[in-house]
Design an enzyme around this catalytic site. Structure first.
Site, PDB file in Angstrom:
ATOM      1  N   ASP A   1       5.129  -5.709   9.103  1.00 44.31           N
ATOM      2  CA  ASP A   1       6.305  -5.359   9.896  1.00 44.31           C
ATOM      3  C   ASP A   1       6.383  -6.183  11.175  1.00 44.31           C
ATOM      4  O   ASP A   1       7.461  -6.628  11.586  1.00 44.31           O
ATOM      5  CB  ASP A   1       6.292  -3.867  10.246  1.00 44.31           C
ATOM      6  CG  ASP A   1       6.725  -3.008   9.071  1.00 44.31           C
ATOM      7  OD1 ASP A   1       7.368  -3.543   8.145  1.00 44.31           O
ATOM      8  OD2 ASP A   1       6.414  -1.802   9.067  1.00 44.31           O
TER       9      ASP A   1
ATOM     10  N   ARG B   1       0.858  -1.183   0.000  1.00 48.86           N
ATOM     11  CA  ARG B   1       0.000   0.000   0.000  1.00 48.86           C
ATOM     12  C   ARG B   1       0.892   1.231   0.000  1.00 48.86           C
ATOM     13  O   ARG B   1       1.724   1.399   0.893  1.00 48.86           O
ATOM     14  CB  ARG B   1      -0.848  -0.032   1.280  1.00 48.86           C
ATOM     15  CG  ARG B   1      -2.173   0.611   1.140  1.00 48.86           C
ATOM     16  CD  ARG B   1      -3.010   0.349   2.355  1.00 48.86           C
ATOM     17  NE  ARG B   1      -2.425   0.911   3.561  1.00 48.86           N
ATOM     18  CZ  ARG B   1      -3.143   1.267   4.616  1.00 48.86           C
ATOM     19  NH1 ARG B   1      -4.444   1.114   4.605  1.00 48.86           N
ATOM     20  NH2 ARG B   1      -2.573   1.755   5.693  1.00 48.86           N
TER      21      ARG B   1
HETATM   22  C1  PRP Z   1      -1.108  -4.362   4.600  1.00 44.20           C
HETATM   23  C2  PRP Z   1      -1.989  -5.578   4.784  1.00 44.20           C
HETATM   24  C3  PRP Z   1      -2.870  -5.525   3.574  1.00 44.20           C
HETATM   25  C4  PRP Z   1      -3.045  -4.050   3.355  1.00 44.20           C
HETATM   26  C5  PRP Z   1      -4.403  -3.654   3.848  1.00 44.20           C
HETATM   27  O1  PRP Z   1      -0.107  -4.611   3.705  1.00 44.20           O
HETATM   28  O2  PRP Z   1      -1.266  -6.767   4.923  1.00 44.20           O
HETATM   29  O3  PRP Z   1      -2.313  -6.148   2.426  1.00 44.20           O
HETATM   30  O4  PRP Z   1      -2.034  -3.391   4.124  1.00 44.20           O
HETATM   31  O5  PRP Z   1      -4.646  -2.336   3.574  1.00 44.20           O
HETATM   32  P1  PRP Z   1      -5.817  -1.860   2.597  1.00 44.20           P
HETATM   33  O6  PRP Z   1      -7.017  -2.663   2.938  1.00 44.20           O
HETATM   34  O7  PRP Z   1      -5.958  -0.413   2.932  1.00 44.20           O
HETATM   35  O8  PRP Z   1      -5.355  -2.065   1.189  1.00 44.20           O
HETATM   36  P2  PRP Z   1       1.069  -3.547   3.423  1.00 44.20           P
HETATM   37  O9  PRP Z   1       0.677  -2.619   2.328  1.00 44.20           O
HETATM   38  O10 PRP Z   1       1.466  -2.916   4.716  1.00 44.20           O
HETATM   39  O11 PRP Z   1       2.217  -4.451   2.835  1.00 44.20           O
HETATM   40  P3  PRP Z   1       3.105  -5.568   3.582  1.00 44.20           P
HETATM   41  O12 PRP Z   1       2.184  -6.736   3.878  1.00 44.20           O
HETATM   42  O13 PRP Z   1       4.125  -5.902   2.550  1.00 44.20           O
HETATM   43  O14 PRP Z   1       3.687  -4.977   4.830  1.00 44.20           O
HETATM   44  N1  URA Z   2      -2.192  -2.576   7.089  1.00 42.61           N
HETATM   45  C1  URA Z   2      -1.771  -3.023   8.278  1.00 42.61           C
HETATM   46  O1  URA Z   2      -0.851  -3.846   8.364  1.00 42.61           O
HETATM   47  N2  URA Z   2      -2.373  -2.547   9.389  1.00 42.61           N
HETATM   48  C2  URA Z   2      -3.378  -1.667   9.342  1.00 42.61           C
HETATM   49  O2  URA Z   2      -3.896  -1.283  10.396  1.00 42.61           O
HETATM   50  C3  URA Z   2      -3.805  -1.197   8.087  1.00 42.61           C
HETATM   51  C4  URA Z   2      -3.208  -1.690   6.964  1.00 42.61           C
END
Ligand code: PRP
Ligand code: URA
Length: 209
Positions: free
Chosen positions: A203, A104
């Protein structure tokens, strides 16, 4: 119409509370996402079709049950979805695993796709699309688009923590999708984090912050 289910199983709720705590270590977080993933898969697989099969026990022949219908694929949205895969495979070891890489953008909050690798027969499979977090719903909606473009039609989205905004957006984008969550939280904050949520799932899972 899309069905939204909060899975209220006591073990899931108990483990989710430990997972949410800010003091949970990376090791604990990883173990809990794995366990809750398995328990969620148990609940979500309740509706899988069965068929009769004739088997022989050491004592007699009988008509027994076995899973029927479409074969399964588990598709995690990277990165955080990876944490749920092993738990699900403990229950459904023959499932294929596809990957959809997406992050994201921190400014726009819009998902950016960077990788798609799916089983070649994905169109014929029952899919469990998994990601611990459903926040704005952008990542999940785009991942479902990716799957549908490849012919998939039988998709269940399984997450741990959902925001009302994300559930609404995902249901509007994909009215045919069933959504399962361990919790429906209160709201999203200005940074797009789920409140109370559990922070950044990727993370915390990989110890990158
Ligand atoms: C997080 C989570 C989802 C997304 C949700 O991923 O694991 O994929 O955010 O957010 P949304 O519903 O607003 O799209 P992130 O983008 O942090 O990537 P990561 O899993 O690589 O840390
Ligand atoms: N992605 C995450 O990992 N946590 C949140 O709260 C929202 C998006």
């Amino acid at each position: 119409m899309s069905k939204f289910t909060v899975v209220e199983h006591p073990l899931i709720q108990h483990k989710l509370s430990i997972l949410r705590r800010k003091e949970a270590s990376t090791k604990e977080f990883r173990e809990l996402v794995d366990e809750i993933g398995m328990l969620m898969a148990y609940e979500v697989s309740r509706e899988l079709p069965l068929e009769d099969v004739t088997i022989e026990t050491p004592v007699a022949q009988m008509t027994a049950k076995q899973l029927a219908g479409k074969k399964l694929a588990v598709v995690p949205i990277l990165r955080a979805g990876i944490g749920m895969v092993d738990g699900i495979l403990k229950l459904i070891p023959a499932a294929r695993v596809g990957h959809i890489g997406m992050y994201r953008d921190e400014e726009t909050m819009k998902p950016v796709e960077y990788m798609v690798k799916l089983p070649t027969d994905i169109a014929d499979r029952q899919i469990f699309l998994v990601d611990p977090m459903l926040a704005t719903g952008g990542s999940a909606a785009l991942a479902v688009d990716v799957l549908k473009k490849r012919g998939a039609s039988n998709i269940k989205f399984v997450c741990l923590v959902a925001a009302p905004e994300g559930v609404k957006a995902l249901q509007e984008a994909h009215p045919d999708l069933d959504i399962y969550a361990a919790s429906l939280d209160d709201h999203l904050n200005e940074q797009g984090y789920i409140v109370p949520g559990l922070g950044d799932a990727g993370d915390r899972l990989f110890g990158t912050k």
